[in-house]
Design a protein around this motif. Sequence first.
Motif, PDB file in Angstrom:
ATOM      1  N   TYR A  76     -21.716 -46.459  57.200  1.00 30.77           N
ATOM      2  CA  TYR A  76     -21.819 -45.730  55.928  1.00 30.77           C
ATOM      3  C   TYR A  76     -21.626 -44.212  56.080  1.00 30.77           C
ATOM      4  CZ  TYR A  76     -23.858 -44.171  51.481  1.00 30.77           C
ATOM      5  OH  TYR A  76     -24.077 -43.574  50.264  1.00 30.77           O
ATOM      6  N   VAL A  88     -17.895 -51.623  54.805  1.00 33.34           N
ATOM      7  CA  VAL A  88     -18.699 -50.692  55.595  1.00 33.34           C
ATOM      8  C   VAL A  88     -18.650 -51.032  57.084  1.00 33.34           C
ATOM      9  CG1 VAL A  88     -20.993 -49.697  55.940  1.00 33.34           C
ATOM     10  CG2 VAL A  88     -20.212 -50.229  53.632  1.00 33.34           C
ATOM     11  N   TYR A 138     -22.351 -39.997  48.029  1.00 37.36           N
ATOM     12  CA  TYR A 138     -23.059 -40.212  49.290  1.00 37.36           C
ATOM     13  C   TYR A 138     -24.473 -39.642  49.241  1.00 37.36           C
ATOM     14  CZ  TYR A 138     -19.030 -42.278  51.473  1.00 37.36           C
ATOM     15  OH  TYR A 138     -18.017 -43.137  51.792  1.00 37.36           O
ATOM     16  N   ALA A 191     -24.417 -49.250  48.687  1.00 33.67           N
ATOM     17  CA  ALA A 191     -22.967 -49.190  48.887  1.00 33.67           C
ATOM     18  C   ALA A 191     -22.243 -49.952  47.780  1.00 33.67           C
ATOM     19  CB  ALA A 191     -22.600 -49.758  50.252  1.00 33.67           C
ATOM     20  N   PHE A 251     -29.265 -50.164  51.931  1.00 31.92           N
ATOM     21  CA  PHE A 251     -27.950 -49.528  52.076  1.00 31.92           C
ATOM     22  C   PHE A 251     -26.818 -50.453  51.641  1.00 31.92           C
ATOM     23  CE2 PHE A 251     -30.103 -46.217  54.413  1.00 31.92           C
ATOM     24  CZ  PHE A 251     -29.310 -45.100  54.174  1.00 31.92           C
TER      25      PHE A 251
END
Length: 299
Positions: free
Chosen positions: A173, A105, A30, A94, A90
């Motif tokens: 997320y 997500v 992360y 991901a 993002f």
Amino acid sequence: MRETLEARADARAMTYLAYASRGRNEAWRYVVGFIAALLLAVVISVVVIVGLQVFHLFPQDFARDVQDPSQPAKFYPANGAVFGLVLLGFIAAARIVHRKSFGDVIGRWRWGLFGRGVAIWVVVLLAAGVVDFLIDPTGFRITANDQTPRLAAVAFVGLAIQTFAEEFVFRGYLTQGLLVATGRTAPTAIVSGLLFGAMHIPNGLPQALSATIFGVLLALIAIRTGGIAFTYGLHLANNVFGAVVLISSGDAFHGSPGVVTQTTPGLMWWDVGVGAVGLLAVAAWVILPRRAARGQSTL
């Protein structure tokens, strides 16, 4: 019967956790994923900007347009473009870092949930506006003009992208990562909300506090409904209403030719409180078991 309803509520939470658990979820991913998402957004931005410049299509005043809501035809598309690039960053991060798909997500998606989020929050916003008007009617004036229809169109498109990007990042997320790490709903929602509120600090303390409460409760709703459909609908309704229908002179959308402009600085903290109470009521309606007599859950 109550145990059955609580079990169903827990099942919704587990549905969200099931989505969150997909892919690779080590804590370090992360950290890397967040950094990678921002870097990818920058790279994509550079590629897009260079391409537009080659064909002489890039707006020369883009940096100014993205900060000037008094020019809605430029402001909202510019903001939508910025948040769209972040969203792409993002989505890519991901997939690359976590092996998560777009669907992983966003979680459980139902258009009915999205519609309920829109409808319920519009009712709350209208009620709050009426209360403010009854308290201080002199602080309201009609500001609609020939630019308002255009404002409504460009604001909806731009804000649809912006709010979805924020929901994807914060209620998708980040909230998923926190839930996997902690295994507990309350700490996850609190941290998620604090991060969301921190992003709004440049808009002033009242908005930062309001955004923090907003973020905490929307994280709870996302967990309980299994995804971001309801929270996206609510968030979109909130921003479009504030940009087109009832514009506060102290808000980020001030200067737009909305339908009504509200200038009531004395009600600033009152509005924060009313908004918090309204959202708390909506969150309770979504989260808490009800209709026990008929054996039905909330959503």
